[in-house]
Design a protein around this motif. Sequence first.
Motif, short mmCIF file in Angstrom:
data_model
loop_
_atom_site.label_atom_id
_atom_site.label_comp_id
_atom_site.label_asym_id
_atom_site.label_seq_id
_atom_site.Cartn_x
_atom_site.Cartn_y
_atom_site.Cartn_z
N PRO A 191 0.82 -1.23 0.00
CA PRO A 191 0.00 0.00 0.00
C PRO A 191 0.85 1.27 0.00
CG PRO A 191 -0.16 -1.14 2.11
CD PRO A 191 0.53 -2.07 1.18
N ILE A 192 2.01 1.25 0.70
CA ILE A 192 2.88 2.43 0.69
C ILE A 192 3.37 2.70 -0.73
CG2 ILE A 192 5.08 3.35 1.49
CD1 ILE A 192 4.62 1.90 4.13
N THR A 193 3.79 1.65 -1.42
CA THR A 193 4.26 1.80 -2.81
C THR A 193 3.15 2.33 -3.70
OG1 THR A 193 5.90 0.03 -2.58
CG2 THR A 193 5.16 0.56 -4.81
N GLY A 194 1.94 1.79 -3.57
CA GLY A 194 0.82 2.28 -4.38
C GLY A 194 0.52 3.74 -4.15
N LEU A 195 0.55 4.14 -2.88
CA LEU A 195 0.28 5.55 -2.55
C LEU A 195 1.36 6.46 -3.11
CD1 LEU A 195 -1.46 7.61 -1.01
CD2 LEU A 195 -0.04 7.14 1.01
N LEU A 196 2.62 6.10 -2.90
CA LEU A 196 3.74 6.95 -3.33
C LEU A 196 3.81 7.05 -4.86
CD1 LEU A 196 6.54 5.91 -0.80
CD2 LEU A 196 5.15 7.99 -0.80
N THR A 197 3.64 5.92 -5.55
CA THR A 197 3.68 5.98 -7.03
C THR A 197 2.48 6.75 -7.58
OG1 THR A 197 2.63 3.80 -7.08
CG2 THR A 197 5.03 3.89 -7.35
N GLY A 198 1.34 6.65 -6.88
CA GLY A 198 0.18 7.44 -7.30
C GLY A 198 0.44 8.93 -7.18
N LEU A 199 1.10 9.33 -6.09
CA LEU A 199 1.45 10.75 -5.91
C LEU A 199 2.53 11.16 -6.92
CD1 LEU A 199 1.56 10.86 -2.00
CD2 LEU A 199 -0.20 11.83 -3.50
N THR A 200 3.46 10.24 -7.20
CA THR A 200 4.51 10.53 -8.19
C THR A 200 3.89 10.74 -9.58
OG1 THR A 200 6.06 9.16 -6.96
CG2 THR A 200 6.65 9.68 -9.24
N ALA A 201 2.84 9.99 -9.87
CA ALA A 201 2.21 10.09 -11.20
C ALA A 201 1.64 11.47 -11.47
CB ALA A 201 1.11 9.04 -11.32
N ARG A 202 1.35 12.21 -10.41
CA ARG A 202 0.79 13.55 -10.61
C ARG A 202 1.79 14.49 -11.28
NH1 ARG A 202 -2.90 14.81 -5.19
NH2 ARG A 202 -4.40 13.11 -5.56
N PHE A 203 3.07 14.19 -11.15
CA PHE A 203 4.08 15.00 -11.83
C PHE A 203 4.06 14.76 -13.34
CE2 PHE A 203 5.76 14.69 -7.48
CZ PHE A 203 6.03 16.03 -7.22
N PHE A 204 3.43 13.64 -13.75
CA PHE A 204 3.35 13.31 -15.17
C PHE A 204 1.90 13.36 -15.65
CE2 PHE A 204 6.75 10.85 -13.15
CZ PHE A 204 7.86 11.32 -13.84
N SER A 205 1.08 14.18 -14.99
CA SER A 205 -0.37 14.20 -15.28
C SER A 205 -0.68 14.67 -16.69
CB SER A 205 -1.08 15.11 -14.27
OG SER A 205 -0.56 16.42 -14.32
N LYS A 206 0.22 15.44 -17.30
CA LYS A 206 -0.03 15.93 -18.65
C LYS A 206 0.28 14.87 -19.70
CE LYS A 206 0.69 20.84 -17.63
NZ LYS A 206 1.45 22.06 -17.96
N GLU A 207 0.98 13.81 -19.30
CA GLU A 207 1.31 12.73 -20.21
C GLU A 207 0.28 11.62 -20.05
OE1 GLU A 207 5.35 11.43 -19.91
OE2 GLU A 207 6.02 13.39 -19.20
N ARG A 208 -0.12 11.04 -21.17
CA ARG A 208 -1.11 9.96 -21.11
C ARG A 208 -0.51 8.73 -20.46
NH1 ARG A 208 -3.72 9.54 -26.96
NH2 ARG A 208 -4.99 8.01 -25.90
N VAL A 209 0.77 8.46 -20.69
CA VAL A 209 1.48 7.38 -20.02
C VAL A 209 2.96 7.76 -20.00
CG1 VAL A 209 1.82 6.06 -22.15
CG2 VAL A 209 1.87 4.88 -19.96
N ILE A 210 3.64 7.42 -18.89
CA ILE A 210 5.05 7.80 -18.78
C ILE A 210 5.88 6.94 -19.72
CG2 ILE A 210 4.74 8.56 -16.40
CD1 ILE A 210 6.11 6.00 -15.51
N SER A 211 7.07 7.41 -20.03
CA SER A 211 7.93 6.67 -20.94
C SER A 211 8.56 5.49 -20.22
CB SER A 211 9.04 7.60 -21.47
OG SER A 211 9.93 7.94 -20.41
N PRO A 212 9.00 4.46 -20.96
CA PRO A 212 9.65 3.31 -20.33
C PRO A 212 10.89 3.68 -19.51
CG PRO A 212 9.01 2.76 -22.58
CD PRO A 212 8.76 4.23 -22.40
N ILE A 213 11.65 4.68 -19.95
CA ILE A 213 12.84 5.10 -19.20
C ILE A 213 12.44 5.66 -17.85
CG2 ILE A 213 14.83 6.64 -19.18
CD1 ILE A 213 15.03 4.38 -21.21
#
Length: 587
Positions: free
Chosen positions: A129-151
């Motif tokens: 659950p900690i990982t899910g929460l943190l990665t969900g918050l991290t995803a907000r930095f890429f909110s303008k992208e439909r999906v982050i790049s593999p790198i």
Amino acid sequence: MKYLTMILFERIGLLLVFAFVLTRIKGFRSLLYREHSIKMSIIHICMFGLFGIASSIAGIVIDGEVVITHQLVWSIADDQMVVSLSLVAIVIAGLLGGPIVGLGAGMIAGVHLFFLGGIGWFANMLVNPITGLLTGLTARFFSKERVISPIQALFIGVFPPILQMQMLLILYPQEPGTINVVNTIGLPLVLSNSIAIAIFTAMIGIVLKEQENEAALATRQALTIAEEALPFLRKQDQQERAEGLANLLYDRLKIAAVSVTNGKRILAHKGLGDDHHCSQTEITTPLSKEALHTNEMKVAYLRSEIQCTHPNCPLEAAIIIPITEANDTAGLIQFYFRKAQHIRPVELVLAEGLGQLISNQLNIIANENLKAHIRDTELRNLQAQINPHFLFNTLHLIATLFRIDPKRARHITVQLANYMRFNLGLVSNALIHLEKECTHVNAYIEIVQARFASRLKINFYKEKNIPEVFIPPSTIQPLVENSIQHGLQNVVSGGEVEVKIKKVDHYIKIIVRDNGSGFPEDILDRVGNETLTDIKDGGNGLYNVNQRLISLLGQQAQLEITNLSPKGSEISFHIPYNVPVKRRVPL
């Protein structure tokens, strides 16, 4: 460590196959478009939670320094430790679904690890659950992208296994084998998790590209078909319109069959089943009636929904598209398929887009027709107005002739009556026979010739065997009047006007020529194409005639105006032999 790494990548490969299937689920694709709702969030939490559980079951077991590779991990001993791959699923859940989905999926996967037990169960449970929460918050930095790049995903995927190792060391410092376990699984787990997450995001990118390509192809195809359908949509006859549209759609879409209806019955059917899906058959299907009533596209996935009574009908599924005209449902276009599986999302998008484009075109055509009708009525009203000076002068002429030549006076009176009767009928007719127009012109010529016998001469010539053609009423007379009032305005004697009607190829050419002063060179190109504010009466007569010719007979019938050498001018136009029947209204 090498052996453990190979085993982890083997299990990761199996999970990626499952993940690939997951990307084909319609509900999963809503994540890619950020279509969040409470219902979809719960579905995604459960979906990724189950994915996390499956990843744990597909994990491996560490017993001391021995790697135990069970087929599936259903239970472990208290002195064993499960190396779960659930963090891959939880990281993806957080990146795509946000902190809520990531946290929820992590809690589901964590509860499963809690019940599995073994060494480090609390750390394994807590890290999800900690990982899910943190990665969900991290995803907000890429909110303008439909999906982050593999790198980017590779970089993010490094941290959850490191967090797991740190929590093992913090929560179990007294366990004698903790450091050895961390040394054994740390690097393989980091490599396998980060690479798996990067591959998964690459797969998502491929799915998005496929969708975009399909959408682009469907859009391009819909626009092309809509453009090609325009000539058929302009036809006034419903049967001709339906047959042309059905043939076009069947040829371009390569589907089993196409039907076009008018809301009550089938007008045209092209493709399979044309032996019993016949034209003029009444519409009885409830789904079709519902589409007409709601003005919404409907899809029939079962043969029973099509309700075809023919025992050997090859059509099992259909897309029913309502078509609107002037904001009312005018009919249906039905795409038929052999199997329900042939109806893919791209077919649904294409069908909906085509329905909207065709409906929009019909509305535009209806507006154009309305404007043309209004404009045509206005022009006919203008031409129906008799010049009061012309009427007064003609009546004065008749009064004079009754004293000196009663017979001629009676003849001019009859011609004036014919002339006025024709003008009064202009408002109700768009096209008339050329012969009627010639009678009208001759009546005008005789009246004018009687008034200006000493000043000008008007010759009227018409070839024999002229085919029956139709012409906007009061087209030739304003041209003759223009020659007299403007071209010969300053001519005291010797003025000549010639009206000639002859056959040229597949057209009838009508020419009005005079030997007057001609048109000023600075306005020659504008005459007939626009109203001229810098001259008397603005050239309205020629402009009105030209606009009616173009509106009713097409661009090829527009006025051609030239100056003659050494003096005079010529106005001519061409009438095609075949005029649409809808315009042929005899006077």
